[in-house]
Scaffold this active site. Sequence first.
Site, PDB file in Angstrom:
ATOM      1  N   CYS A 116       1.086-132.421  -2.095  1.00 21.00           N
ATOM      2  CA  CYS A 116       2.157-131.407  -2.438  1.00 21.00           C
ATOM      3  C   CYS A 116       2.509-130.536  -1.239  1.00 21.00           C
ATOM      4  O   CYS A 116       3.419-129.833  -1.187  1.00 21.00           O
ATOM      5  CB  CYS A 116       1.470-130.502  -3.450  1.00 21.00           C
ATOM      6  N   HIS A 255       5.055-124.214  -3.740  1.00 18.44           N
ATOM      7  CA  HIS A 255       4.662-125.215  -4.654  1.00 18.44           C
ATOM      8  C   HIS A 255       4.614-125.046  -5.866  1.00 18.44           C
ATOM      9  O   HIS A 255       3.648-124.169  -6.455  1.00 18.44           O
ATOM     10  CB  HIS A 255       3.434-126.093  -4.024  1.00 18.44           C
ATOM     11  N   ASN A 285       5.376-130.392 -11.728  1.00 14.87           N
ATOM     12  CA  ASN A 285       4.942-130.516 -10.431  1.00 14.87           C
ATOM     13  C   ASN A 285       5.427-131.662  -9.796  1.00 14.87           C
ATOM     14  O   ASN A 285       5.212-132.690 -10.425  1.00 14.87           O
ATOM     15  CB  ASN A 285       3.398-130.461 -10.490  1.00 14.87           C
TER      16      ASN A 285
HETATM   17  N1  ACO Z   1      -3.115-130.432 -24.241  1.00 17.71           N
HETATM   18  C1  ACO Z   1      -4.134-129.787 -24.916  1.00 17.71           C
HETATM   19  N2  ACO Z   1      -5.439-129.538 -24.621  1.00 17.71           N
HETATM   20  C2  ACO Z   1      -5.526-129.884 -23.247  1.00 17.71           C
HETATM   21  C3  ACO Z   1      -4.719-130.490 -22.366  1.00 17.71           C
HETATM   22  C4  ACO Z   1      -3.417-130.765 -22.927  1.00 17.71           C
HETATM   23  N3  ACO Z   1      -2.534-131.274 -22.190  1.00 17.71           N
HETATM   24  N4  ACO Z   1      -5.310-130.690 -21.142  1.00 17.71           N
HETATM   25  C5  ACO Z   1      -6.658-130.405 -21.321  1.00 17.71           C
HETATM   26  N5  ACO Z   1      -6.658-129.998 -22.480  1.00 17.71           N
HETATM   27  C6  ACO Z   1      -7.958-129.161 -22.965  1.00 17.71           C
HETATM   28  C7  ACO Z   1      -8.959-129.687 -22.061  1.00 17.71           C
HETATM   29  O1  ACO Z   1      -9.527-131.092 -22.620  1.00 17.71           O
HETATM   30  C8  ACO Z   1     -10.049-128.513 -22.262  1.00 17.71           C
HETATM   31  O2  ACO Z   1     -10.785-128.607 -23.679  1.00 17.71           O
HETATM   32  P1  ACO Z   1     -12.333-128.325 -23.922  1.00 17.71           P
HETATM   33  O3  ACO Z   1     -12.420-126.874 -23.566  1.00 17.71           O
HETATM   34  O4  ACO Z   1     -12.274-128.616 -25.293  1.00 17.71           O
HETATM   35  O5  ACO Z   1     -12.873-129.496 -22.843  1.00 17.71           O
HETATM   36  C9  ACO Z   1      -9.416-127.346 -22.377  1.00 17.71           C
HETATM   37  O6  ACO Z   1      -8.074-127.940 -22.658  1.00 17.71           O
HETATM   38  C10 ACO Z   1      -9.245-126.376 -21.079  1.00 17.71           C
HETATM   39  O7  ACO Z   1      -9.154-127.320 -20.005  1.00 17.71           O
HETATM   40  P2  ACO Z   1      -9.154-126.571 -18.558  1.00 17.71           P
HETATM   41  O8  ACO Z   1      -9.290-127.702 -17.687  1.00 17.71           O
HETATM   42  O9  ACO Z   1     -10.428-125.748 -18.531  1.00 17.71           O
HETATM   43  O10 ACO Z   1      -7.752-126.148 -18.408  1.00 17.71           O
HETATM   44  P3  ACO Z   1      -7.185-125.133 -17.409  1.00 17.71           P
HETATM   45  O11 ACO Z   1      -6.853-123.725 -18.031  1.00 17.71           O
HETATM   46  O12 ACO Z   1      -8.035-125.310 -16.162  1.00 17.71           O
HETATM   47  O13 ACO Z   1      -5.938-125.640 -17.242  1.00 17.71           O
HETATM   48  C11 ACO Z   1      -4.743-127.191 -15.612  1.00 17.71           C
HETATM   49  C12 ACO Z   1      -5.756-127.091 -16.818  1.00 17.71           C
HETATM   50  C13 ACO Z   1      -3.419-126.821 -16.260  1.00 17.71           C
HETATM   51  C14 ACO Z   1      -4.600-128.923 -15.197  1.00 17.71           C
HETATM   52  C15 ACO Z   1      -5.170-126.418 -14.381  1.00 17.71           C
HETATM   53  O14 ACO Z   1      -6.429-126.428 -14.168  1.00 17.71           O
HETATM   54  C16 ACO Z   1      -4.224-126.738 -13.306  1.00 17.71           C
HETATM   55  O15 ACO Z   1      -3.170-126.477 -13.154  1.00 17.71           O
HETATM   56  N6  ACO Z   1      -5.132-127.003 -12.097  1.00 17.71           N
HETATM   57  C17 ACO Z   1      -4.405-127.208 -10.861  1.00 17.71           C
HETATM   58  C18 ACO Z   1      -3.600-128.216 -10.666  1.00 17.71           C
HETATM   59  C19 ACO Z   1      -3.154-128.485  -9.423  1.00 17.71           C
HETATM   60  O16 ACO Z   1      -2.932-127.413  -8.335  1.00 17.71           O
HETATM   61  N7  ACO Z   1      -3.028-129.499  -8.517  1.00 17.71           N
HETATM   62  C20 ACO Z   1      -2.617-129.545  -7.176  1.00 17.71           C
HETATM   63  C21 ACO Z   1      -1.602-129.957  -6.708  1.00 17.71           C
HETATM   64  S1  ACO Z   1      -0.981-131.463  -7.488  1.00 17.71           S
HETATM   65  C22 ACO Z   1      -1.034-132.662  -6.091  1.00 17.71           C
HETATM   66  O17 ACO Z   1      -1.365-132.313  -4.893  1.00 17.71           O
HETATM   67  C23 ACO Z   1      -0.250-133.753  -6.370  1.00 17.71           C
END
Ligand code: ACO
Length: 328
Positions: A116, A255, A285
């Site tokens: 990214c 980003h 993203n």
């Molecule tokens: N729909 C419903 N529930 C979901 C989904 C979904 N699509 N995805 C995950 N959940 C659930 C999980 O299973 C979890 O359930 P559990 O508590 O029963 O285990 C719950 O939601 C919470 O999951 P978390 O991972 O804690 O959710 P979080 O608030 O962290 O959000 C997310 C997840 C959106 C992925 C976030 O962590 C994020 O944006 N991370 C950073 C991504 C990023 O910056 N990537 C880097 C750049 S990308 C690149 O370089 C290509």
Amino acid sequence: MPRKSGIGIVGTGRFLPTKVLNNADLEKMVDTSDEWIMTRTGIKERRIAGEGIAAAFMGAEAAKRALQNAGLDAGEIDLIITATITPDMQFPSTSCLIQHRLGAVRAIGFDISAACSGYIYGITIAQQFIKSGLYRNALVIGSEKMSSITDWEDRNTCVLFGDGAGACVMQKVKEGGILSTYLGSDGRNAPLLEVPGGGSLRPASHETIDERLHYCKMSGSELFKEAVKLMAEAGNKAMAKSGLKCGDIDLVIPHQANIRILWAVAKKMNLPREKIYLNIERYGNMSSASTAVALAEAVEEKRIKKGDIIILDAFGAGLTWGAIVIKW
Ligand code: ACO
């Protein structure tokens, strides 16, 4: 006062595939909801490139628009740098494929892999080539078909990504230009976001396919914390290098990974939310293409005016991060 670098962006362009995949569509594919995706990420819909459309095609289309906006012919381009983690193929480079599509016969081209942060890395590399006098006109492109490495059965990742491309033309400028750049990398956290299969370590085999190793694997919550810390650090360090303060900044082009990350970065950088450019709701993203498309759109929407101070700021797999301060 910030010194003049004399190297700037003189044209931008973007390309987005027409097919839209919205959250209601995803509800039919995995156990998720529009409400979860919107509140956790800020994404409403993303674009998906169809069969036969990949990084080189989208990158070339974005580049054509950037060249048109810069008033340059493809034959005047000396250097093409494409940032991509979804190249058309392992080799030849996507830049060479784009060179051919554009008819940029004089240009040399190569790809970079910085996920990214790739567009920020690419602009910084092009700046050095122009500064050294080796090349005059550079095209920097961020192009990604993220849908090709997305596991459409994994709700943790499939709601996040989209396809698209953005590009810019860089050359010496009389006024303004790049005031400072700051880049960072940390391979210790490489396993937080990777496509484990298909490289020389685990070449494609029946086993790698059965284990779904050709798709993006992500530790979302760990990355979230790193993204907030490192995007804010990159923005602040680049600002400090240019001698500017947050009050001097007109717009941040970040980003677009997650709206909650961006609000947290704005808070850490002491910037009001309205100074953060957003299009995550429409595209999700797009890895290296995110910052590139956001910059092109901000220019089209006249959110950036001559003389404005903007910051490009990104974070991604590697880990990699970086920021660039530009006087427009
Ligand atoms: N729909 C419903 N529930 C979901 C989904 C979904 N699509 N995805 C995950 N959940 C659930 C999980 O299973 C979890 O359930 P559990 O508590 O029963 O285990 C719950 O939601 C919470 O999951 P978390 O991972 O804690 O959710 P979080 O608030 O962290 O959000 C997310 C997840 C959106 C992925 C976030 O962590 C994020 O944006 N991370 C950073 C991504 C990023 O910056 N990537 C880097 C750049 S990308 C690149 O370089 C290509």
